[in-house]
Design a protein around this motif. Structure first.
Motif, mmCIF file in Angstrom:
data_model
loop_
_atom_site.group_PDB
_atom_site.id
_atom_site.type_symbol
_atom_site.label_atom_id
_atom_site.label_comp_id
_atom_site.label_asym_id
_atom_site.label_seq_id
_atom_site.Cartn_x
_atom_site.Cartn_y
_atom_site.Cartn_z
ATOM 1 N N PRO A 159 34.028 31.798 -9.949
ATOM 2 C CA PRO A 159 34.870 32.729 -10.700
ATOM 3 C C PRO A 159 34.552 34.164 -10.268
ATOM 4 O O PRO A 159 33.399 34.487 -9.964
ATOM 5 C CB PRO A 159 34.451 32.492 -12.160
ATOM 6 C CG PRO A 159 33.821 31.137 -12.172
ATOM 7 C CD PRO A 159 33.237 30.928 -10.820
ATOM 8 N N GLU A 160 35.569 34.988 -10.246
ATOM 9 C CA GLU A 160 35.494 36.392 -9.847
ATOM 10 C C GLU A 160 34.221 37.103 -10.339
ATOM 11 O O GLU A 160 33.491 37.718 -9.568
ATOM 12 C CB GLU A 160 36.736 37.005 -10.481
ATOM 13 C CG GLU A 160 37.276 38.299 -10.052
ATOM 14 C CD GLU A 160 37.914 38.436 -8.714
ATOM 15 O OE1 GLU A 160 38.648 37.522 -8.271
ATOM 16 O OE2 GLU A 160 37.691 39.494 -8.130
ATOM 17 N N GLU A 161 33.955 36.970 -11.659
ATOM 18 C CA GLU A 161 32.838 37.699 -12.259
ATOM 19 C C GLU A 161 31.502 36.989 -12.021
ATOM 20 O O GLU A 161 30.475 37.404 -12.540
ATOM 21 C CB GLU A 161 33.108 37.924 -13.758
ATOM 22 C CG GLU A 161 33.046 36.697 -14.665
ATOM 23 C CD GLU A 161 34.250 35.752 -14.537
ATOM 24 O OE1 GLU A 161 35.141 35.997 -13.689
ATOM 25 O OE2 GLU A 161 34.301 34.750 -15.294
ATOM 26 N N ARG A 162 31.510 35.894 -11.267
ATOM 27 C CA ARG A 162 30.292 35.128 -11.014
ATOM 28 C C ARG A 162 29.933 35.122 -9.530
ATOM 29 O O ARG A 162 29.467 34.129 -9.001
ATOM 30 C CB ARG A 162 30.487 33.673 -11.489
ATOM 31 C CG ARG A 162 30.760 33.542 -12.966
ATOM 32 C CD ARG A 162 29.500 33.807 -13.760
ATOM 33 N NE ARG A 162 29.714 33.571 -15.184
ATOM 34 C CZ ARG A 162 28.734 33.547 -16.071
ATOM 35 N NH1 ARG A 162 27.489 33.762 -15.691
ATOM 36 N NH2 ARG A 162 28.994 33.342 -17.340
ATOM 37 N N ARG A 163 30.162 36.254 -8.892
ATOM 38 C CA ARG A 163 29.907 36.371 -7.467
ATOM 39 C C ARG A 163 28.441 36.076 -7.110
ATOM 40 O O ARG A 163 28.147 35.607 -6.017
ATOM 41 C CB ARG A 163 30.254 37.810 -7.065
ATOM 42 C CG ARG A 163 30.614 37.991 -5.623
ATOM 43 C CD ARG A 163 31.048 39.449 -5.417
ATOM 44 N NE ARG A 163 30.944 39.824 -4.027
ATOM 45 C CZ ARG A 163 31.883 39.588 -3.125
ATOM 46 N NH1 ARG A 163 32.987 38.977 -3.478
ATOM 47 N NH2 ARG A 163 31.707 39.963 -1.880
ATOM 48 N N LYS A 164 27.562 36.317 -8.065
ATOM 49 C CA LYS A 164 26.139 36.059 -7.818
ATOM 50 C C LYS A 164 25.874 34.593 -7.461
ATOM 51 O O LYS A 164 24.885 34.272 -6.808
ATOM 52 C CB LYS A 164 25.332 36.457 -9.063
ATOM 53 C CG LYS A 164 23.838 36.351 -8.884
ATOM 54 C CD LYS A 164 23.073 36.890 -10.083
ATOM 55 C CE LYS A 164 21.593 36.571 -9.964
ATOM 56 N NZ LYS A 164 20.827 37.047 -11.122
ATOM 57 N N SER A 165 26.761 33.713 -7.899
ATOM 58 C CA SER A 165 26.620 32.296 -7.562
ATOM 59 C C SER A 165 26.499 32.065 -6.061
ATOM 60 O O SER A 165 25.940 31.067 -5.624
ATOM 61 C CB SER A 165 27.817 31.495 -8.089
ATOM 62 O OG SER A 165 27.579 31.039 -9.397
ATOM 63 N N ALA A 166 27.060 32.975 -5.288
ATOM 64 C CA ALA A 166 27.037 32.789 -3.827
ATOM 65 C C ALA A 166 25.674 33.128 -3.214
ATOM 66 O O ALA A 166 25.507 33.099 -1.999
ATOM 67 C CB ALA A 166 28.127 33.629 -3.182
#
Ligand SMILES: Cc1cc2nc3c(=O)[nH]c(=O)nc-3n(C[C@H](O)[C@H](O)[C@H](O)COP(=O)(O)O)c2cc1C
Ligand code: SF4
Ligand code: FES
Lengths: 191, 446
Positions: A28-35
């Motif tokens: 999700p857009e606001e969960r870029r940290k997942s990458a």
């Protein structure tokens, strides 16, 4: 004469940037940290097999997180090398099932042949870093060594060990990664 | 010959491509589920099948699915646990690299059942080459209309992604896995809340093992009742066993649950006996965290019944005379194996892999490793065995996640059955540390 130019800030190749963009879209857009982990893998592959502090800073910038958030992660996961490494990092499995089939002996043998010490500096020729790791999920084909994305299995004979080492010695460039198919970026061509 | 439900076509040339996989009946379960069944009907079939989670704990999959919270308008997720780092376990890697479409088919059918529109496969980072195989297969499934928007015209949408870890056993624990997927250190979360209520991004989430998800297409195709006919009692279906250690034919075997352990070890259909014509000494039957059993107790229960490869039979006798099926990581040790050394090796593993959040685990695993190292290297003292047992006991039940127990059980069990061997090491350090030294006595059967 002292150099007057500032140290060069690392930059991802265009191919890597495109791959990072593709990966970021998976969350999700606001969960870029997942990458974080996938991008650290790309960074390590791009910049000589280890993640220098300035490379980690670059990852933070790309993901829009604080540098400390990257350091926390890079120090937790054993796949990320925090010091310079040789051209090939040999990850030798030392866990129970591999030990039952001779991984201790294999480690000694690899130290003897390469001249490098497990957990220490790369071999004098810069070719090999030896690293002991825990179970690689290949226990039935023990003893096992992983080098980048390749598994070398059943290394219980002199021939199998020599075959692995000569394959690695003869590798002029490392194999291209999928996102680099159009040619290796200059920065890594000699890794 | 036992039936093969998952691996029937594993050696077919090109089975990793969509085309060949489809030709062998692939993706039928997606068509059947999306066109003729409601999501709840799929869940019902999985319940009927009796399928139990193949990741280690053996919790009924259908029941777990029915716990998933379903608030309106909130996304929910299916996350496949492909972290596979339990020593002795190497089945998921093989399944994914050879049959990537089986896992993808299972992910689609399962995601439909759970109402998830985005799903992830969290794969251990070491398996980047398998990640590439999966990504290629996923691209094929998108191209064929089995993933993406309005799959097969059913109105159901699903995006499927693969996410690599970074080398940390603890990320196999489901809440640590979710933390890791969120881009953080793999520190397990306190439960409750359970992932079914607050999982990935605090949304309702189901985490399932690769093999559990790969069984779903079979269950949907043939019906849960058919699946439940295979196996014994509450151990239904087939199970992948990854066999390693001192066996003539280590490897991955799909067995019908209920095969006698003795047959599994000695018959030519399976492991073909112990290598070099030696005798069997001990077995760790379900991955490194389950209690070790000496030969006599792994082949027969304490009551003298043949022990079977089922959840119930392996755990018969509790932890006093039994063990667990766990993840199916079957580690056999021949008569020359040093139990002290092996126990030390496993303790080193757990110490290395402890995430460090709870002191009983962080410190306790370190002490276990240190004391075992000392005994193995000939510097043990008479008190050490009792200290070991007491440290193990104090870790159990006092930690956030089960890694603590996973570290403690192998030590307690090794002392329980092989106490004499520990004592021999302590009393005869010179003899015990001679290269190739073998304990001359026998295991204790209680
Ligand atoms: C320390 C630890 C490591 C684990 N490693 C794995 C693993 O590698 N793969 C896996 O599927 N489950 C693993 N589990 C179990 C998971 O937490 C979870 O129960 C499982 O993925 C659920 O899937 P299932 O119900 O299909 O078995 C581990 C648990 C613990 C405590
Ligand atoms: S038991 Fe160990 S691994 Fe689990 S949360 Fe505590 S310290 Fe971390
Ligand atoms: S113990 Fe070496 S791969 Fe599992």
């Amino acid at each position: 004469m002292e150099s007057t130019t500032a140290p060069v800030k690392p930059q991802f190749s265009e191919a890597a940037k495109a791959e990072i963009d593709r990966i970021c879209k998976q969350y999700p857009e606001e969960r870029r940290k997942s990458a974080m982990l996938p991008v650290l893998h790309i960074a390590q592959a791009e910049f000589g097999g280890w993640v220098a502090p300035e490379v980690q800073d670059l990852v933070a910038e790309v993901l829009g997180v604080k540098p400390i958030e990257v350091y926390e992660v890079s120090t937790f996961y054993t796949m990320f090398n925090l010091k310079p490494v040789g051209k090939h990092v040999l990850e030798i499995c030392r866990t129970g099932p591999c030990q039952l089939r001779g991984s201790d002996e294999l480690t000694l043998e690899l130290e003897r042949i390469t001249g490098a010490k497990v957990g220490g500096e790369p071999s004098a020729d810069g070719l090999f870093t030896l690293k002991e790791v825990e179970c690689l999920a290949a226990c039935g084909f023990a003893p096992v060594v992983q080098v980048r994305e390749k598994y070398y299995e059943q290394l219980d004979t002199e021939e199998s060990v020599n075959a692995m080492l000569s394959e690695l010695r003869n590798m002029v460039h490392r194999p291209a990664l999928p996102w680099e198919e159009k040619g290796l970026p200059n920065a890594v061509a000699n890794n | 010959m036992g039936r093969k439900l998952l691996t029937e076509h594993i050696n077919v040339e090109g089975i990793d491509t969509f085309e060949v996989y489809r030709k062998h009946g692939g993706y039928r379960s997606v068509e059947k589920a999306l066109k003729t069944m409601t999501p709840d009907e799929v869940v019902e079939e999985v319940k009927k099948s009796g399928l139990r989670g193949r990741g280690g704990a053996g919790f009924p999959t259908g029941m777990k699915w029915s716990f998933l919270a379903k608030p309106e308008g909130v996304p929910r997720y299916l996350v496949c646990n492909a972290d596979e780092s339990e020593p002795g376990t190497f089945k998921d890697r093989q399944l994914m690299s050879k049959l990537p479409h089986l896992l993808i088919e299972g992910m689609i059918t399962s995601s439909y059942a759970l109402g998830a529109n985005t799903s992830y496969i969290y794969i251990r980072g070491e398996l980047l080459y398998v990640l590439r195989i999966l990504e290629k297969a996923i691209a094929e499934a998108y191209a064929a209309g089995f993933l993406g928007k309005n799959i097969l015209g059913s109105g159901y949408d699903l995006d499927l992604y693969v996410h690599p870890g970074g080398g940390a056993y603890i990320c196999g624990e489901e809440t640590a896995l979710l933390e890791s997927l969120e881009g953080k250190r793999g520190n397990p979360r306190n439960k409750p809340p359970f992932p079914a209520v607050q999982g990935l991004y605090a949304r309702p989430t189901v985490v399932n093992n690769v093999e559990s998800i790969a069984a779903v297409p079979v269950i949907v195709n043939d019906g849960g009742d058919e699946y439940a006919k295979i196996g014994v009692g509450r151990s239904t279906g087939t199970k992948l066993i990854s066999a390693c250690g001192h066996l003539n034919k280590p490897g991955i075997y799909e067995i019908e649950l209920g095969v006698p352990v003795e047959e599994f070890i000695y018959s030519d259909e399976y492991c073909g006996g112990i290598w070099k014509g030696r005798d069997l000494k001990a077995v760790v039957a379900g991955g490194s965290s389950v209690p070790i059993l000496p030969k006599e107790l792994i082949l027969k229960t304490a009551a003298g019944e043949p022990r079977l490869m089922t959840y119930e039979s392996l755990s018969d006798g509790g932890f006093v005379t039994g063990t667990m099926l766990g993840s199916g990581g079957f580690i056999a040790m021949d008569e020359t194996t040093c139990i002290v050394r092996n126990t030390w090796n496993f303790s080193r593993f757990y110490h290395h892999e402890s995430c460090g959040q709870c002191s009983p685990c962080r410190e306790g695993t370190g002490w276990l490793e240190k004391i075992l190292h000392r005994i193995e290297h000939g510097h043990g003292t008479e008190r050490d065995i009792d200290v070991l047992a007491s440290v193990a006991k104090q870790i159990e039940g006092n930690t956030i996640c089960p890694l603590g127990e996973a570290a403690a059980w192998p030590v307690s069990a090794a002392i329980r059955h092989f106490r004499d061997e520990f004592e021999w090491h302590i009393r005869n350090p010179q003899e015990a540390t001679r290269p190739g030294a073998v304990y001359p006595g026998k295991a204790v059967l209680v």
